[in-house]
Design a protein around this motif. Sequence first.
Motif, mmCIF file in Angstrom:
data_model
loop_
_atom_site.group_PDB
_atom_site.id
_atom_site.type_symbol
_atom_site.label_atom_id
_atom_site.label_comp_id
_atom_site.label_asym_id
_atom_site.label_seq_id
_atom_site.Cartn_x
_atom_site.Cartn_y
_atom_site.Cartn_z
ATOM 1 N N LEU A 7 171.878 107.345 126.530
ATOM 2 C CA LEU A 7 172.254 108.614 125.910
ATOM 3 C C LEU A 7 171.289 109.061 124.817
ATOM 4 N N CYS A 8 170.177 108.348 124.683
ATOM 5 C CA CYS A 8 169.173 108.739 123.688
ATOM 6 C C CYS A 8 168.252 109.805 124.280
ATOM 7 N N VAL A 9 168.782 110.996 124.427
ATOM 8 C CA VAL A 9 168.035 112.150 124.932
ATOM 9 C C VAL A 9 168.382 113.346 124.060
ATOM 10 N N GLY A 10 167.518 114.352 124.092
ATOM 11 C CA GLY A 10 167.809 115.527 123.271
ATOM 12 C C GLY A 10 166.663 116.516 123.257
ATOM 13 N N ASP A 11 166.633 117.337 122.216
ATOM 14 C CA ASP A 11 165.626 118.381 122.018
ATOM 15 C C ASP A 11 165.645 119.383 123.171
ATOM 16 N N THR A 12 166.396 120.441 122.986
ATOM 17 C CA THR A 12 166.522 121.461 124.036
ATOM 18 C C THR A 12 165.827 122.771 123.668
ATOM 19 N N LEU A 13 165.011 122.749 122.614
ATOM 20 C CA LEU A 13 164.327 123.971 122.198
ATOM 21 C C LEU A 13 163.291 124.389 123.236
ATOM 22 N N ASP A 14 163.237 125.663 123.534
ATOM 23 C CA ASP A 14 162.204 126.182 124.428
ATOM 24 C C ASP A 14 161.539 127.385 123.763
ATOM 25 N N ALA A 15 160.693 128.093 124.508
ATOM 26 C CA ALA A 15 159.966 129.226 123.934
ATOM 27 C C ALA A 15 160.969 130.249 123.388
ATOM 28 N N PRO A 16 160.643 130.875 122.258
ATOM 29 C CA PRO A 16 159.360 130.861 121.544
ATOM 30 C C PRO A 16 159.213 129.730 120.528
ATOM 31 N N LYS A 17 160.241 128.889 120.360
ATOM 32 C CA LYS A 17 160.157 127.815 119.377
ATOM 33 C C LYS A 17 159.374 126.611 119.897
ATOM 34 N N ARG A 18 159.109 126.580 121.190
ATOM 35 C CA ARG A 18 158.346 125.474 121.772
ATOM 36 C C ARG A 18 157.096 126.027 122.435
#
Length: 384
Positions: free
Chosen positions: A60-71
Amino acid sequence: MSEQDAIRWFKTQFGVAITAACRGTPYTLDMATAIAMQETYSDCWGPIYRTKPASEVLKLCVGDTLDAPKRSAFPTSKADLLAVPSGSSMFDVARQALIDVAQVNRTYARVAQNPDKFCHGYGIFQYDIQFFKTDPSFFLTRGWYDMAECIKRLIKELDAACGRAYGTRKSSLTDEEMMYVAIAYNHGSVRVGAGPQQGFKADDGRFYGENFQQYLALAHATPVDIHVPTDLGPIAGTGTIPPIPAGQQDLPTLVQSAMAISQAIAARQQPQQPGTAPAPTRQVDDFIKLLTILADKTTDGRLGQVNGALGQTIGNLLDGKKSAIGIIGTVLTTVLQQVGPHLDTAVPLFGNFEQLGQAALPVFLGTTAWGILGKLEKWLAPTR
């Protein structure tokens, strides 16, 4: 439970593996602990490590769902991921990872309601999906379930980050240098000397470098007694390993000694049941025979009936040479028969080369056959 309790759990669970993997590197268990705390503690494993086994925590050590424009790094969106080879399979894995972590994290549960959202970070140290292009197997086979795979990639990325920060890999790092390497690990770049207010900035206004410093100090203040073996220890079992004979030895003798040592070690690692005989050594004996033939020595030092057909003196003189003499002579006499007519006038001293070749050919063919039979005799001779 406090953050110090979480650090103690992390070190207890993974300290031996991390310490062993960091040998020969400037990185430490405390540095790895601080990165794990900063990357996934609050979002992933912090709320569940007390109630789930470590193997389930890692999943369950998963994450970070930010996408463009923040990525800005690949992939900036679902479409960006689907456009690369195996991108569709990767999206399925990434989407399922988000659904899984959403079961224990309310924030991710809300994000998962968007069908185009998926996880970008994998493993307790958050190996980023941007590496899918060069390391697809880790993601497609869910390599973050395996702590050894996570550690391997952590060290690889820390090496790269250290190079970006200092231009070369260092043999050791101070706490401040660890902070700059950690920022480069997180952000991709770092301004060495500019302080800890660099890297990802959280909603509370604190930067990655600041949080890393805090967790590193806390890791230093939370020692855990772990034992990392310095060697593999003694070979299990009993028995004596035979010594190598002193003095200069021929090849078969040395190989026989090496095989005996190998068999002794194998016997110590796999003890035999009482009353059973040792494993057959026919293959070893055959190998020794072959080496003996190649070394042109019989197992007892005496010539057999074939090799000694013309007596011990002539036999010893030709021992090991008959095949070579016969083959070379056969080739030369064959050549003489072809070019002989042209050499008679050029070199009249030896007479008719063609006739000489015809007369010598049977002799050399016989010598070749004698040599081959001699080799067979040595091969079939019983070993002592």
